[in-house]
Enzyme design. Structure first.
Site, PDB file in Angstrom:
ATOM      1  N   ARG A  21       5.298  65.314  30.165  1.00  0.00           N
ATOM      2  CA  ARG A  21       6.628  64.931  30.256  1.00  0.00           C
ATOM      3  C   ARG A  21       6.778  63.692  29.225  1.00  0.00           C
ATOM      4  NH1 ARG A  21       7.863  63.766  36.376  1.00  0.00           N
ATOM      5  NH2 ARG A  21       9.709  62.867  35.388  1.00  0.00           N
ATOM      6  N   GLY A  36      -6.163  71.077  40.355  1.00  0.00           N
ATOM      7  CA  GLY A  36      -5.662  70.212  41.517  1.00  0.00           C
ATOM      8  C   GLY A  36      -6.513  69.070  41.585  1.00  0.00           C
ATOM      9  N   GLU A  94       4.202  68.166  53.158  1.00  0.00           N
ATOM     10  CA  GLU A  94       4.782  68.169  52.029  1.00  0.00           C
ATOM     11  C   GLU A  94       6.458  68.251  52.178  1.00  0.00           C
ATOM     12  OE1 GLU A  94       3.234  67.087  48.956  1.00  0.00           O
ATOM     13  OE2 GLU A  94       1.437  67.249  50.081  1.00  0.00           O
ATOM     14  N   ASN A 148       4.922  58.866  34.367  1.00  0.00           N
ATOM     15  CA  ASN A 148       4.995  60.149  33.756  1.00  0.00           C
ATOM     16  C   ASN A 148       5.816  60.443  32.787  1.00  0.00           C
ATOM     17  OD1 ASN A 148       3.475  61.551  36.161  1.00  0.00           O
ATOM     18  ND2 ASN A 148       5.005  60.554  37.339  1.00  0.00           N
ATOM     19  N   TYR A 155      -6.307  33.324   3.746  1.00  0.00           N
ATOM     20  CA  TYR A 155      -7.030  34.229   4.430  1.00  0.00           C
ATOM     21  C   TYR A 155      -8.590  33.875   4.475  1.00  0.00           C
ATOM     22  CZ  TYR A 155      -9.557  38.480   5.832  1.00  0.00           C
ATOM     23  OH  TYR A 155     -10.416  39.492   6.228  1.00  0.00           O
ATOM     24  N   ASN A 213     -14.073  39.033   0.961  1.00  0.00           N
ATOM     25  CA  ASN A 213     -15.305  39.222   1.701  1.00  0.00           C
ATOM     26  C   ASN A 213     -15.647  40.873   1.683  1.00  0.00           C
ATOM     27  OD1 ASN A 213     -12.655  39.810   2.930  1.00  0.00           O
ATOM     28  ND2 ASN A 213     -13.625  40.042   4.842  1.00  0.00           N
ATOM     29  N   SER A 255      -8.844  23.089  -7.480  1.00  0.00           N
ATOM     30  CA  SER A 255      -7.517  24.081  -7.359  1.00  0.00           C
ATOM     31  C   SER A 255      -7.670  25.217  -8.142  1.00  0.00           C
ATOM     32  CB  SER A 255      -6.286  23.025  -7.210  1.00  0.00           C
ATOM     33  OG  SER A 255      -6.520  22.353  -6.242  1.00  0.00           O
TER      34      SER A 255
END
Length: 446
Positions: A18, A83, A155, A227, A349, A369, A406
Protein backbone atom coordinates in the site's frame (compact mmCIF):
# COMPACT_ATOMS: atom_id res chain seq x y z
CA UNK A 1 16.24 -2.73 34.12
CA UNK A 2 14.01 -5.80 34.63
CA UNK A 3 14.23 -8.92 36.75
CA UNK A 4 14.15 -11.22 33.74
CA UNK A 5 16.59 -10.83 30.84
CA UNK A 6 14.94 -9.42 27.73
CA UNK A 7 15.23 -10.19 24.04
CA UNK A 8 13.56 -8.29 21.20
CA UNK A 9 12.14 -9.69 17.98
CA UNK A 10 11.28 -6.95 15.49
CA UNK A 11 9.08 -8.06 12.59
CA UNK A 12 10.17 -6.28 9.42
CA UNK A 13 9.51 -8.73 6.59
CA UNK A 14 6.47 -7.24 4.88
CA UNK A 15 6.50 -5.59 1.47
CA UNK A 16 4.05 -2.85 2.33
CA UNK A 17 2.28 -2.87 -1.03
CA UNK A 18 0.00 0.00 0.00
CA UNK A 19 3.05 2.27 0.13
CA UNK A 20 3.26 1.97 -3.69
CA UNK A 21 7.04 1.66 -3.44
CA UNK A 22 9.90 -0.64 -4.38
CA UNK A 23 11.50 0.23 -1.04
CA UNK A 24 10.68 -2.14 1.85
CA UNK A 25 8.12 -0.44 4.07
CA UNK A 26 10.32 -0.42 7.19
CA UNK A 27 13.01 1.55 5.31
CA UNK A 28 10.80 4.56 4.62
CA UNK A 29 12.10 7.41 6.74
CA UNK A 30 10.47 8.98 9.76
CA UNK A 31 12.36 11.57 11.77
CA UNK A 32 15.34 11.17 9.46
CA UNK A 33 15.80 7.42 10.00
CA UNK A 34 14.13 4.26 8.65
CA UNK A 35 10.91 3.28 10.42
CA UNK A 36 12.54 0.19 11.88
CA UNK A 37 15.09 2.42 13.60
CA UNK A 38 12.43 3.73 15.97
CA UNK A 39 11.56 0.28 17.29
CA UNK A 40 15.25 -0.57 17.62
CA UNK A 41 16.08 2.67 19.45
CA UNK A 42 13.27 2.36 21.98
CA UNK A 43 13.87 -1.35 22.47
CA UNK A 44 17.55 -0.73 23.23
CA UNK A 45 16.51 1.30 26.27
CA UNK A 46 15.60 -2.03 27.92
CA UNK A 47 19.21 -3.17 27.54
CA UNK A 48 18.17 -6.43 25.84
CA UNK A 49 20.51 -9.40 25.67
CA UNK A 50 19.60 -9.97 22.03
CA UNK A 51 17.85 -8.11 19.20
CA UNK A 52 16.57 -10.09 16.21
CA UNK A 53 15.08 -8.40 13.15
CA UNK A 54 13.00 -10.65 10.92
CA UNK A 55 13.47 -9.57 7.28
CA UNK A 56 11.80 -10.85 4.14
CA UNK A 57 10.96 -8.50 1.30
CA UNK A 58 14.11 -6.57 0.44
CA UNK A 59 16.01 -8.51 3.10
CA UNK A 60 19.43 -7.43 1.85
CA UNK A 61 18.54 -3.73 2.03
CA UNK A 62 16.86 -4.17 5.41
CA UNK A 63 19.92 -6.00 6.73
CA UNK A 64 22.27 -3.21 5.61
CA UNK A 65 20.07 -0.56 7.21
CA UNK A 66 19.79 -2.48 10.47
CA UNK A 67 23.58 -2.97 10.58
CA UNK A 68 24.00 0.82 10.55
CA UNK A 69 21.22 1.47 13.04
CA UNK A 70 22.12 -1.28 15.51
CA UNK A 71 25.33 -3.18 14.70
CA UNK A 72 24.63 -5.79 17.40
CA UNK A 73 21.22 -6.75 16.00
CA UNK A 74 20.99 -9.97 14.02
CA UNK A 75 18.84 -10.79 11.00
CA UNK A 76 16.50 -13.77 10.67
CA UNK A 77 15.19 -14.44 7.17
CA UNK A 78 11.51 -15.14 6.49
CA UNK A 79 11.59 -16.19 2.86
CA UNK A 80 7.82 -16.67 2.65
CA UNK A 81 5.56 -14.29 4.55
CA UNK A 82 3.22 -16.79 6.22
CA UNK A 83 2.07 -14.75 9.19
CA UNK A 84 3.36 -13.30 12.42
CA UNK A 85 3.76 -16.61 14.26
CA UNK A 86 5.73 -17.98 11.31
CA UNK A 87 7.98 -14.90 11.42
CA UNK A 88 8.72 -15.34 15.13
CA UNK A 89 9.56 -19.00 14.53
CA UNK A 90 12.28 -17.91 12.09
CA UNK A 91 13.85 -15.80 14.85
CA UNK A 92 13.80 -18.40 17.64
CA UNK A 93 16.90 -20.36 16.48
CA UNK A 94 18.93 -17.17 17.03
CA UNK A 95 17.73 -17.20 20.65
CA UNK A 96 18.98 -20.69 21.49
CA UNK A 97 19.97 -20.76 25.13
CA UNK A 98 18.10 -17.57 25.99
CA UNK A 99 15.78 -17.95 28.97
CA UNK A 100 13.86 -14.78 29.64
CA UNK A 101 11.17 -12.46 28.32
CA UNK A 102 10.80 -12.03 24.55
CA UNK A 103 9.04 -8.92 23.29
CA UNK A 104 7.72 -8.99 19.73
CA UNK A 105 7.60 -5.57 18.07
CA UNK A 106 6.78 -4.35 14.57
CA UNK A 107 9.14 -2.38 12.37
CA UNK A 108 6.29 -0.24 11.03
CA UNK A 109 4.96 0.78 14.46
CA UNK A 110 7.39 3.49 15.57
CA UNK A 111 5.82 5.20 18.58
CA UNK A 112 5.58 2.57 21.33
CA UNK A 113 7.24 4.19 24.32
CA UNK A 114 9.92 3.15 26.80
CA UNK A 115 7.48 2.96 29.73
CA UNK A 116 5.15 0.68 27.79
CA UNK A 117 7.99 -1.65 26.83
CA UNK A 118 9.21 -1.69 30.43
CA UNK A 119 5.71 -2.72 31.57
CA UNK A 120 5.69 -5.58 29.05
CA UNK A 121 9.16 -6.69 30.11
CA UNK A 122 8.57 -6.65 33.86
CA UNK A 123 5.00 -7.98 34.05
CA UNK A 124 4.60 -11.11 36.17
CA UNK A 125 2.26 -12.87 33.71
CA UNK A 126 3.59 -15.59 31.39
CA UNK A 127 2.08 -13.90 28.33
CA UNK A 128 1.33 -10.18 28.06
CA UNK A 129 -0.61 -8.63 25.19
CA UNK A 130 -0.42 -4.89 24.48
CA UNK A 131 -3.86 -3.36 24.01
CA UNK A 132 -5.38 0.08 23.79
CA UNK A 133 -8.77 1.75 24.07
CA UNK A 134 -9.61 2.69 20.50
CA UNK A 135 -11.63 5.80 19.68
CA UNK A 136 -12.91 3.86 16.67
CA UNK A 137 -12.33 0.12 17.20
CA UNK A 138 -13.18 -0.58 13.55
CA UNK A 139 -11.91 -3.98 12.42
CA UNK A 140 -9.34 -4.46 15.18
CA UNK A 141 -9.31 -7.72 17.08
CA UNK A 142 -11.09 -7.30 20.42
CA UNK A 143 -9.49 -8.21 23.77
CA UNK A 144 -11.96 -10.02 25.99
CA UNK A 145 -10.88 -9.80 29.61
CA UNK A 146 -12.21 -11.26 32.85
CA UNK A 147 -11.28 -11.67 36.52
CA UNK A 148 -8.32 -13.85 35.58
CA UNK A 149 -6.92 -11.56 32.90
CA UNK A 150 -7.13 -11.92 29.13
CA UNK A 151 -9.63 -14.61 28.21
CA UNK A 152 -9.33 -14.50 24.42
CA UNK A 153 -8.67 -12.39 21.36
CA UNK A 154 -11.62 -12.28 18.97
CA UNK A 155 -11.08 -11.15 15.40
CA UNK A 156 -13.64 -8.68 14.09
CA UNK A 157 -15.02 -11.06 11.49
CA UNK A 158 -15.67 -13.66 14.18
CA UNK A 159 -17.20 -11.26 16.71
CA UNK A 160 -20.89 -10.82 17.54
CA UNK A 161 -22.45 -7.47 18.36
CA UNK A 162 -21.57 -7.72 22.04
CA UNK A 163 -17.90 -8.40 21.33
CA UNK A 164 -17.74 -5.69 18.67
CA UNK A 165 -18.92 -3.16 21.24
CA UNK A 166 -15.68 -3.70 23.19
CA UNK A 167 -13.26 -0.82 22.70
CA UNK A 168 -10.19 -2.58 24.14
CA UNK A 169 -8.37 -3.83 21.06
CA UNK A 170 -5.20 -5.72 20.17
CA UNK A 171 -2.08 -3.84 19.04
CA UNK A 172 -0.31 -7.01 17.87
CA UNK A 173 2.61 -6.46 20.27
CA UNK A 174 3.17 -9.38 22.61
CA UNK A 175 5.59 -10.42 25.34
CA UNK A 176 6.10 -14.00 26.49
CA UNK A 177 8.71 -16.17 28.11
CA UNK A 178 11.05 -17.72 25.59
CA UNK A 179 10.32 -21.27 26.81
CA UNK A 180 6.62 -20.73 26.30
CA UNK A 181 7.14 -19.50 22.72
CA UNK A 182 9.25 -22.55 21.94
CA UNK A 183 6.49 -24.77 23.30
CA UNK A 184 3.45 -23.21 21.65
CA UNK A 185 4.60 -21.73 18.34
CA UNK A 186 4.83 -25.18 16.66
CA UNK A 187 1.21 -25.86 17.70
CA UNK A 188 -0.24 -22.89 15.85
CA UNK A 189 -2.14 -23.87 12.72
CA UNK A 190 -3.14 -21.93 9.62
CA UNK A 191 -6.79 -22.85 9.31
CA UNK A 192 -7.99 -19.39 8.40
CA UNK A 193 -8.97 -17.45 5.32
CA UNK A 194 -5.42 -16.22 4.71
CA UNK A 195 -3.76 -19.56 5.38
CA UNK A 196 -1.30 -17.86 7.75
CA UNK A 197 0.08 -18.61 11.21
CA UNK A 198 -0.97 -15.94 13.68
CA UNK A 199 0.84 -14.92 16.85
CA UNK A 200 -2.53 -14.02 18.36
CA UNK A 201 -3.13 -17.76 18.91
CA UNK A 202 -0.45 -17.81 21.61
CA UNK A 203 -2.61 -16.34 24.43
CA UNK A 204 -5.37 -18.93 23.92
CA UNK A 205 -2.93 -21.84 23.83
CA UNK A 206 -1.13 -20.55 26.91
CA UNK A 207 -4.32 -20.04 28.93
CA UNK A 208 -5.56 -23.50 27.98
CA UNK A 209 -2.33 -24.91 29.40
CA UNK A 210 -2.83 -23.06 32.70
CA UNK A 211 -0.52 -20.12 32.12
CA UNK A 212 -1.33 -16.60 33.23
CA UNK A 213 -2.22 -14.24 30.37
CA UNK A 214 -2.72 -10.51 30.93
CA UNK A 215 -3.15 -7.22 29.07
CA UNK A 216 -0.99 -4.10 29.36
CA UNK A 217 -2.54 -0.95 27.92
CA UNK A 218 -1.04 2.14 26.35
CA UNK A 219 -2.29 5.29 24.66
CA UNK A 220 -3.71 4.69 21.20
CA UNK A 221 -1.20 7.13 19.68
CA UNK A 222 1.65 4.77 20.61
CA UNK A 223 0.25 2.00 18.44
CA UNK A 224 0.06 3.97 15.19
CA UNK A 225 1.14 1.68 12.37
CA UNK A 226 2.34 2.90 8.98
CA UNK A 227 0.77 1.32 5.90
CA UNK A 228 0.40 4.17 3.41
CA UNK A 229 2.19 7.34 2.36
CA UNK A 230 -0.60 9.35 3.98
CA UNK A 231 -0.07 7.56 7.29
CA UNK A 232 3.66 8.14 6.99
CA UNK A 233 3.04 11.86 6.55
CA UNK A 234 0.70 11.87 9.56
CA UNK A 235 3.32 10.03 11.60
CA UNK A 236 5.99 12.55 10.59
CA UNK A 237 3.76 15.40 11.71
CA UNK A 238 3.14 13.66 15.04
CA UNK A 239 6.84 12.93 15.52
CA UNK A 240 7.86 16.53 14.79
CA UNK A 241 5.19 17.93 17.12
CA UNK A 242 6.50 15.75 19.96
CA UNK A 243 10.13 16.60 19.23
CA UNK A 244 9.40 20.33 19.21
CA UNK A 245 7.44 20.15 22.45
CA UNK A 246 10.23 18.16 24.09
CA UNK A 247 12.86 20.70 22.97
CA UNK A 248 10.86 23.59 24.37
CA UNK A 249 10.33 21.75 27.66
CA UNK A 250 14.10 21.14 27.84
CA UNK A 251 14.86 24.86 27.66
CA UNK A 252 15.64 25.24 23.95
CA UNK A 253 14.49 28.41 22.21
CA UNK A 254 12.73 27.73 18.90
CA UNK A 255 12.05 31.01 17.11
CA UNK A 256 9.36 29.43 14.94
CA UNK A 257 8.76 25.86 16.20
CA UNK A 258 6.59 24.75 13.29
CA UNK A 259 9.44 25.27 10.82
CA UNK A 260 12.13 23.35 12.72
CA UNK A 261 12.55 19.68 11.77
CA UNK A 262 14.18 17.15 14.07
CA UNK A 263 15.64 13.69 13.61
CA UNK A 264 15.13 10.79 15.99
CA UNK A 265 18.45 11.33 17.77
CA UNK A 266 18.74 15.14 17.68
CA UNK A 267 20.30 16.35 20.94
CA UNK A 268 20.12 20.05 21.84
CA UNK A 269 21.25 21.60 25.11
CA UNK A 270 19.31 24.11 27.17
CA UNK A 271 19.57 27.78 26.22
CA UNK A 272 20.49 26.91 22.65
CA UNK A 273 18.65 29.08 20.13
CA UNK A 274 17.29 27.59 16.92
CA UNK A 275 16.05 29.93 14.20
CA UNK A 276 13.27 29.26 11.75
CA UNK A 277 13.52 26.77 8.89
CA UNK A 278 16.35 24.73 10.42
CA UNK A 279 16.54 21.04 9.50
CA UNK A 280 18.35 18.48 11.65
CA UNK A 281 19.36 15.24 9.99
CA UNK A 282 20.51 12.23 12.02
CA UNK A 283 23.46 12.44 14.39
CA UNK A 284 23.41 16.09 15.47
CA UNK A 285 24.42 17.45 18.88
CA UNK A 286 24.13 21.15 19.66
CA UNK A 287 25.52 22.15 23.03
CA UNK A 288 24.00 24.62 25.48
CA UNK A 289 24.20 28.24 24.44
CA UNK A 290 24.94 27.64 20.78
CA UNK A 291 22.84 29.37 18.14
CA UNK A 292 21.68 28.00 14.80
CA UNK A 293 20.41 30.83 12.62
CA UNK A 294 17.64 30.41 10.04
CA UNK A 295 17.75 28.21 6.95
CA UNK A 296 20.51 25.83 8.03
CA UNK A 297 20.83 22.08 7.44
CA UNK A 298 22.82 19.99 9.91
CA UNK A 299 23.63 16.27 9.81
CA UNK A 300 26.12 14.08 11.65
CA UNK A 301 27.82 17.01 13.35
CA UNK A 302 28.67 18.50 16.75
CA UNK A 303 28.30 22.19 17.64
CA UNK A 304 29.95 23.29 20.88
CA UNK A 305 28.77 25.87 23.40
CA UNK A 306 28.90 29.46 22.22
CA UNK A 307 29.18 28.63 18.53
CA UNK A 308 26.98 30.29 15.93
CA UNK A 309 25.97 28.75 12.63
CA UNK A 310 24.25 30.40 9.69
CA UNK A 311 22.11 31.67 8.27
CA UNK A 312 22.07 29.45 5.16
CA UNK A 313 24.87 27.14 6.33
CA UNK A 314 25.28 23.42 5.89
CA UNK A 315 27.09 21.14 8.34
CA UNK A 316 27.67 17.67 6.90
CA UNK A 317 28.75 14.45 8.65
CA UNK A 318 32.01 14.75 10.54
CA UNK A 319 31.78 18.49 11.15
CA UNK A 320 33.07 19.31 14.66
CA UNK A 321 32.74 22.93 15.77
CA UNK A 322 34.59 24.03 18.90
CA UNK A 323 33.48 26.67 21.37
CA UNK A 324 32.73 30.17 20.05
CA UNK A 325 33.26 29.11 16.43
CA UNK A 326 31.43 31.23 13.89
CA UNK A 327 30.20 29.65 10.66
CA UNK A 328 28.40 32.19 8.53
CA UNK A 329 26.11 32.31 5.53
CA UNK A 330 26.63 29.97 2.56
CA UNK A 331 29.36 27.97 4.30
CA UNK A 332 29.60 24.20 4.00
CA UNK A 333 31.63 22.09 6.44
CA UNK A 334 32.27 18.36 5.92
CA UNK A 335 34.43 15.95 7.95
CA UNK A 336 36.36 18.84 9.46
CA UNK A 337 37.35 19.98 12.94
CA UNK A 338 37.22 23.70 13.72
CA UNK A 339 38.96 24.49 16.99
CA UNK A 340 37.83 27.14 19.43
CA UNK A 341 37.29 30.64 18.08
CA UNK A 342 37.63 29.85 14.36
CA UNK A 343 35.73 32.24 12.10
CA UNK A 344 34.42 31.19 8.69
CA UNK A 345 32.24 34.10 7.68
CA UNK A 346 30.82 33.32 4.28
CA UNK A 347 30.92 31.59 0.91
CA UNK A 348 33.38 28.85 1.88
CA UNK A 349 33.78 25.07 1.64
CA UNK A 350 35.90 23.22 4.20
CA UNK A 351 36.15 19.48 3.66
CA UNK A 352 38.53 16.97 5.28
CA UNK A 353 40.29 19.71 7.22
CA UNK A 354 41.52 20.65 10.69
CA UNK A 355 41.47 24.36 11.45
CA UNK A 356 43.45 25.58 14.47
CA UNK A 357 42.04 27.89 17.13
CA UNK A 358 41.32 31.55 16.39
CA UNK A 359 42.06 31.16 12.68
CA UNK A 360 40.18 33.39 10.25
CA UNK A 361 39.00 31.88 6.96
CA UNK A 362 38.32 34.49 4.29
CA UNK A 363 35.35 34.52 1.95
CA UNK A 364 35.47 32.16 -0.99
CA UNK A 365 38.04 29.79 0.51
CA UNK A 366 37.91 26.20 -0.71
CA UNK A 367 39.80 23.15 0.48
CA UNK A 368 40.32 21.23 -2.74
CA UNK A 369 40.16 17.83 -1.06
CA UNK A 370 39.28 15.46 -3.92
CA UNK A 371 41.59 14.57 -6.79
CA UNK A 372 39.09 12.39 -8.63
CA UNK A 373 40.18 9.20 -6.85
CA UNK A 374 40.84 9.91 -3.17
CA UNK A 375 40.18 12.49 -0.47
CA UNK A 376 43.06 14.42 1.09
CA UNK A 377 43.34 16.54 4.23
CA UNK A 378 44.14 20.17 4.80
CA UNK A 379 45.79 21.24 8.07
CA UNK A 380 45.73 24.87 9.17
CA UNK A 381 47.50 25.90 12.35
CA UNK A 382 46.21 28.19 15.10
CA UNK A 383 45.92 31.95 14.60
CA UNK A 384 46.39 31.67 10.84
CA UNK A 385 44.78 34.07 8.36
CA UNK A 386 43.49 32.66 5.09
CA UNK A 387 42.88 35.39 2.55
CA UNK A 388 39.69 35.58 0.54
CA UNK A 389 39.37 33.31 -2.48
CA UNK A 390 42.21 31.01 -1.40
CA UNK A 391 42.27 27.55 -2.98
CA UNK A 392 44.01 25.06 -0.67
CA UNK A 393 44.98 22.05 -2.79
CA UNK A 394 45.20 19.09 -0.40
CA UNK A 395 47.19 17.46 0.98
CA UNK A 396 48.62 20.69 2.30
CA UNK A 397 49.51 22.34 5.60
CA UNK A 398 49.39 26.01 6.54
CA UNK A 399 51.37 26.70 9.71
CA UNK A 400 50.53 28.59 12.87
CA UNK A 401 50.15 32.37 12.43
CA UNK A 402 50.76 31.97 8.69
CA UNK A 403 48.87 33.95 6.03
CA UNK A 404 47.78 33.40 2.46
CA UNK A 405 47.23 36.24 0.05
CA UNK A 406 43.79 36.76 -1.45
CA UNK A 407 43.25 34.83 -4.65
CA UNK A 408 46.09 32.40 -3.99
CA UNK A 409 46.25 28.77 -5.04
CA UNK A 410 48.27 27.02 -2.34
CA UNK A 411 49.83 23.74 -3.46
CA UNK A 412 52.78 23.51 -1.07
CA UNK A 413 53.07 23.58 2.72
CA UNK A 414 53.34 27.03 4.32
CA UNK A 415 55.68 27.28 7.35
CA UNK A 416 54.69 28.90 10.62
CA UNK A 417 54.59 32.71 10.50
CA UNK A 418 55.05 32.80 6.70
CA UNK A 419 53.04 34.61 4.03
CA UNK A 420 52.21 32.55 0.94
CA UNK A 421 51.24 34.08 -2.40
CA UNK A 422 50.22 31.74 -5.17
CA UNK A 423 48.60 33.91 -7.82
CA UNK A 424 49.61 35.03 -11.30
CA UNK A 425 51.29 38.41 -11.75
CA UNK A 426 48.83 41.16 -12.64
CA UNK A 427 49.26 42.68 -16.08
CA UNK A 428 47.55 46.04 -16.85
CA UNK A 429 46.84 47.23 -20.42
CA UNK A 430 45.87 50.94 -20.41
CA UNK A 431 42.81 51.75 -22.56
CA UNK A 432 42.35 48.17 -23.72
CA UNK A 433 39.04 47.70 -21.91
CA UNK A 434 37.39 50.55 -23.80
CA UNK A 435 38.73 49.47 -27.18
CA UNK A 436 37.71 45.86 -26.57
CA UNK A 437 34.14 46.83 -25.67
CA UNK A 438 33.83 49.06 -28.73
CA UNK A 439 35.02 46.21 -30.93
CA UNK A 440 32.53 43.78 -29.39
CA UNK A 441 29.64 46.23 -29.81
CA UNK A 442 30.53 46.81 -33.44
CA UNK A 443 30.68 43.09 -34.04
CA UNK A 444 27.27 42.60 -32.45
CA UNK A 445 25.82 45.39 -34.54
CA UNK A 446 26.99 43.65 -37.72
Amino acid sequence: MTEKPVALIVLAAGQGSRMQSDLPKVLHRLGGVPLVGHALATGRLLEPEAVIVVAGHGAEAVGKAVAKLDPEARIALQEEQLGTAHAVRQALPLLDGFEGRVIVLYGDTPFIGEETLANLASHAADVVVLGFEAADPGRYGRLVTGPEGLERIVEYKDADAVIRAIRLVNSGVLAADAALLREFLPRIGNRNAAGEYYLTDIPELARAAGHRVEVVTCDEAETLGINTRAELAQAEAAFQARARARALEDGVTLSDPATVWFALDTCIGRDAVIGQNVVFGPGVTVESGAEILPFCHLEGCHVSAGATVGPFARLRPGAELGGDVHVGNFVEIKNSVLDEGVKVGHLTYLGDAHIGEATNIGAGTITCNYDGVGKHRTEIGPHAFIGSDTMLVAPVRVGARAMTGSGSVITEDVPDDALALGRAKQVTKPGLATRLMQALRQKKGN
